[in-house]
Design an enzyme around this catalytic site. Structure first.
Site, PDB file in Angstrom:
ATOM      1  N   ARG A  91      86.950  62.032  84.267  1.00 30.95           N
ATOM      2  CA  ARG A  91      86.336  62.735  85.390  1.00 30.95           C
ATOM      3  C   ARG A  91      86.725  61.989  86.659  1.00 30.95           C
ATOM      4  O   ARG A  91      87.353  60.939  86.603  1.00 30.95           O
ATOM      5  CB  ARG A  91      84.817  62.928  85.236  1.00 30.95           C
ATOM      6  CG  ARG A  91      84.058  61.990  84.395  1.00 30.95           C
ATOM      7  CD  ARG A  91      83.826  60.626  84.977  1.00 30.95           C
ATOM      8  NE  ARG A  91      83.427  60.696  86.357  1.00 30.95           N
ATOM      9  CZ  ARG A  91      83.706  59.806  87.264  1.00 30.95           C
ATOM     10  NH1 ARG A  91      84.399  58.729  86.954  1.00 30.95           N
ATOM     11  NH2 ARG A  91      83.327  59.942  88.512  1.00 30.95           N
ATOM     12  N   GLY A  92      86.356  62.578  87.801  1.00 31.16           N
ATOM     13  CA  GLY A  92      86.856  62.030  89.057  1.00 31.16           C
ATOM     14  C   GLY A  92      88.077  62.839  89.458  1.00 31.16           C
ATOM     15  O   GLY A  92      88.971  63.091  88.635  1.00 31.16           O
ATOM     16  N   ARG A 150      87.607  72.809  85.347  1.00 29.82           N
ATOM     17  CA  ARG A 150      86.626  72.385  86.361  1.00 29.82           C
ATOM     18  C   ARG A 150      87.082  72.929  87.720  1.00 29.82           C
ATOM     19  O   ARG A 150      88.218  72.691  88.137  1.00 29.82           O
ATOM     20  CB  ARG A 150      86.493  70.849  86.407  1.00 29.82           C
ATOM     21  CG  ARG A 150      85.943  70.275  85.103  1.00 29.82           C
ATOM     22  CD  ARG A 150      85.428  68.856  85.270  1.00 29.82           C
ATOM     23  NE  ARG A 150      84.222  68.807  86.067  1.00 29.82           N
ATOM     24  CZ  ARG A 150      83.696  67.673  86.538  1.00 29.82           C
ATOM     25  NH1 ARG A 150      84.285  66.520  86.301  1.00 29.82           N
ATOM     26  NH2 ARG A 150      82.591  67.694  87.248  1.00 29.82           N
ATOM     27  N   GLN A 174      76.567  58.999  86.926  1.00 25.09           N
ATOM     28  CA  GLN A 174      77.861  58.293  87.032  1.00 25.09           C
ATOM     29  C   GLN A 174      77.721  56.962  87.749  1.00 25.09           C
ATOM     30  O   GLN A 174      78.481  56.030  87.503  1.00 25.09           O
ATOM     31  CB  GLN A 174      78.893  59.155  87.782  1.00 25.09           C
ATOM     32  CG  GLN A 174      79.435  60.336  87.027  1.00 25.09           C
ATOM     33  CD  GLN A 174      78.659  61.598  87.316  1.00 25.09           C
ATOM     34  OE1 GLN A 174      77.460  61.558  87.600  1.00 25.09           O
ATOM     35  NE2 GLN A 174      79.325  62.735  87.240  1.00 25.09           N
ATOM     36  N   ASP A 178      85.816  65.426  96.250  1.00 24.15           N
ATOM     37  CA  ASP A 178      86.470  66.302  95.271  1.00 24.15           C
ATOM     38  C   ASP A 178      87.310  67.365  95.956  1.00 24.15           C
ATOM     39  O   ASP A 178      88.259  67.893  95.373  1.00 24.15           O
ATOM     40  CB  ASP A 178      85.426  66.942  94.358  1.00 24.15           C
ATOM     41  CG  ASP A 178      84.828  65.881  93.454  1.00 24.15           C
ATOM     42  OD1 ASP A 178      83.869  65.208  93.887  1.00 24.15           O
ATOM     43  OD2 ASP A 178      85.364  65.686  92.351  1.00 24.15           O
ATOM     44  N   ASN A 205      81.595  66.727  97.452  1.00 25.34           N
ATOM     45  CA  ASN A 205      81.498  65.549  96.566  1.00 25.34           C
ATOM     46  C   ASN A 205      80.271  65.755  95.679  1.00 25.34           C
ATOM     47  O   ASN A 205      79.554  66.760  95.808  1.00 25.34           O
ATOM     48  CB  ASN A 205      81.407  64.259  97.392  1.00 25.34           C
ATOM     49  CG  ASN A 205      81.643  63.016  96.544  1.00 25.34           C
ATOM     50  OD1 ASN A 205      82.626  62.948  95.808  1.00 25.34           O
ATOM     51  ND2 ASN A 205      80.775  62.038  96.629  1.00 25.34           N
ATOM     52  N   LYS A 206      80.038  64.817  94.806  1.00 22.06           N
ATOM     53  CA  LYS A 206      78.955  64.933  93.831  1.00 22.06           C
ATOM     54  C   LYS A 206      77.633  65.322  94.490  1.00 22.06           C
ATOM     55  O   LYS A 206      77.305  64.836  95.571  1.00 22.06           O
ATOM     56  CB  LYS A 206      78.833  63.592  93.100  1.00 22.06           C
ATOM     57  CG  LYS A 206      77.780  63.499  92.039  1.00 22.06           C
ATOM     58  CD  LYS A 206      77.889  64.575  90.982  1.00 22.06           C
ATOM     59  CE  LYS A 206      79.249  64.620  90.315  1.00 22.06           C
ATOM     60  NZ  LYS A 206      79.442  65.827  89.471  1.00 22.06           N
TER      61      LYS A 206
HETATM   62  O1  MRU Z   1      81.709  65.219  88.191  1.00 27.46           O
HETATM   63  P1  MRU Z   1      82.595  64.044  88.444  1.00 27.46           P
HETATM   64  O2  MRU Z   1      82.113  62.772  87.821  1.00 27.46           O
HETATM   65  O3  MRU Z   1      84.045  64.333  88.129  1.00 27.46           O
HETATM   66  O4  MRU Z   1      82.503  63.853  90.009  1.00 27.46           O
HETATM   67  C1  MRU Z   1      83.277  62.868  90.622  1.00 27.46           C
HETATM   68  C2  MRU Z   1      82.913  62.658  92.029  1.00 27.46           C
HETATM   69  O5  MRU Z   1      82.147  63.365  92.642  1.00 27.46           O
HETATM   70  C3  MRU Z   1      83.629  61.555  92.688  1.00 27.46           C
HETATM   71  O6  MRU Z   1      82.820  60.918  93.627  1.00 27.46           O
HETATM   72  C4  MRU Z   1      84.859  62.170  93.338  1.00 27.46           C
HETATM   73  O7  MRU Z   1      85.667  62.794  92.396  1.00 27.46           O
HETATM   74  C5  MRU Z   1      85.605  61.187  94.085  1.00 27.46           C
HETATM   75  S1  MRU Z   1      86.778  60.501  93.079  1.00 27.46           S
HETATM   76  C6  MRU Z   1      87.624  59.293  93.267  1.00 27.46           C
END
Ligand code: MRU
Length: 360
Positions: free
Chosen positions: A53-54, A90, A199, A240, A250-251
């Site tokens: 993820r990320g 995703r 996370q 993201d 972002n998250k």
């Molecule tokens: O749902 P995730 O864990 O993939 O979300 C990731 C994030 O929101 C990160 O903060 C984002 O991808 C930045 S990554 C370097």
């Protein structure tokens, strides 16, 4: 980065030269397990179920997923079908679609017999570029941290995990923090736990701990209070997807941190490579697609029982209805600036275009 003294990346090719190795992030921090991906379905599952993820890492995993698919069938139809399967895993992180488009641009004109080799070369190139971009983000972000430095530790609040395991190496938001720490600039990181999947608690705390960076885990709701008390010098998060005008997806929960930061005059910076900028989206708040994830992520939490067993427990009544948007969008006017591999930019079309004039 190193795990117990051994250097790792988050994704790499196996010694067989074709299958793909990843760190299974669903097992962290309880155990450090390496998974092997051998098919398109393995790669799609790894992205969907968040073994990886990320934003940058899911882009690279999708690129390797295409490689695996082409080993089975390199026809035009199979290529397009595999890209669609991966694209659907995703929706919010634009790096996924970006990496697939880049792969398709290389592979479509090629003869099927040449595609597998080309695909592996391009996927490897995307992975290498990601590492270099994050190092550059680290250097530009380090300047920002060094500028704030005043002899006492710089207190940085971060949300979710934007560290090296969210990318191929180094991370986005955490790259400047690692570099500051390595150079002897004292930093202290407030780590948001980042519900629903935690996370921050599971991954960022693990990463920072392994690298020896001082940090404190806080509940998601504590950030505003800490900012009011003058305990946060800088908020630094990843992204993201960034719109043309600098709105940042972002998250989920990032937006609330930006609001609190603005109310308390705390700088709110976003670290993101060019592959996270979606030049086709003008209004990020309106147009960035927000992934909705399963209700079970909200109703259940995973933890380790005193007997060492990792288990899920339910935290609400059985019938409670749930909504689980996985991301939110922080409008550009709340963002102090964006740290990219080409430098720091204002969160605006003009700011981003000054670094990336080819998108004018
Ligand atoms: O749902 P995730 O864990 O993939 O979300 C990731 C994030 O929101 C990160 O903060 C984002 O991808 C930045 S990554 C370097």
């Amino acid at each position: 980065m190193k795990v117990d003294g051994t250097p790792y990346r988050s994704i790499w090719l196996d010694r067989d030269g074709w299958s793909v190795r990843i760190i299974d992030q669903t097992k962290l921090p309880w155990s450090f397990e390496i998974a092997r991906l051998t098919t398109l379905e393995d790669a799609a599952h790894a992205i969907r179920a968040m073994l990886v993820r990320g934003a940058p890492l899911i882009g690279v995993t999708a690129a390797y997923g295409l490689c695996l698919a082409l080993r089975r069938d390199a026809s035009d139809a199979a290529l397009e079908q595999a890209a669609e399967t991966l694209r659907a895993t995703r929706p919010t992180a634009v790096n996924l679609a970006w990496a697939l488009e880049r792969m398709l641009a290389k592979l479509r004109p090629a003869a099927p017999s040449a595609r597998v080799e080309l695909a592996y070369a391009e996927a490897a190139q995307i992975a290498e570029e990601d590492v270099a971009q994050n190092q550059a983000i680290g250097r530009y972000g380090l300047e920002l941290i060094a500028h704030i430095a005043s002899g006492r530790p710089i207190r940085i609040l971060t949300h979710c995990n934007a560290g090296w395991i969210a990318t191929v190496d180094w991370g986005t938001a955490l790259a400047p923090i690692y570099m500051a720490h390595d150079q002897g600039i004292p930093v202290h990181v407030f780590v948001d736990e980042t519900r629903p999947r935690n996370q921050g608690a599971l991954l960022t705390a693990w990463e920072l701990g392994k690298h020896g960076v001082p940090h404190t885990l806080i509940v998601d709701n504590a950030g505003g209070h800490l900012m009011q008390r003058g305990l946060v010098d800088l908020v630094l998060v990843g992204a993201d997807r960034v719109s043309r005008h600098g709105d940042v997806a972002n998250k989920i929960g990032t937006y609330l941190k930006a609001l609190a930061a603005r109310d308390n005059s705390v700088p709110f910076w976003v670290a993101a490579p060019a592959s996270s900028i979606d030049w086709s989206i003008e209004d990020g708040v309106r147009d960035i697609p927000i992934e909705e994830r399963p209700a079970s992520e909200v109703t259940n939490v995973t933890g380790r029982a005193p007997d060492g067993q990792v288990m899920q427990v339910r935290i609400c009544p059985k019938e409670t209805p749930v909504l689980n948007p996985a991301f939110d969008v922080t409008p550009a006017h709340l963002v102090s600036g964006i740290i990219t591999e080409r430098g720091r930019a204002a969160a605006s079309e003009g700011g981003l275009l000054s670094l990336f004039p080819e998108y004018r």
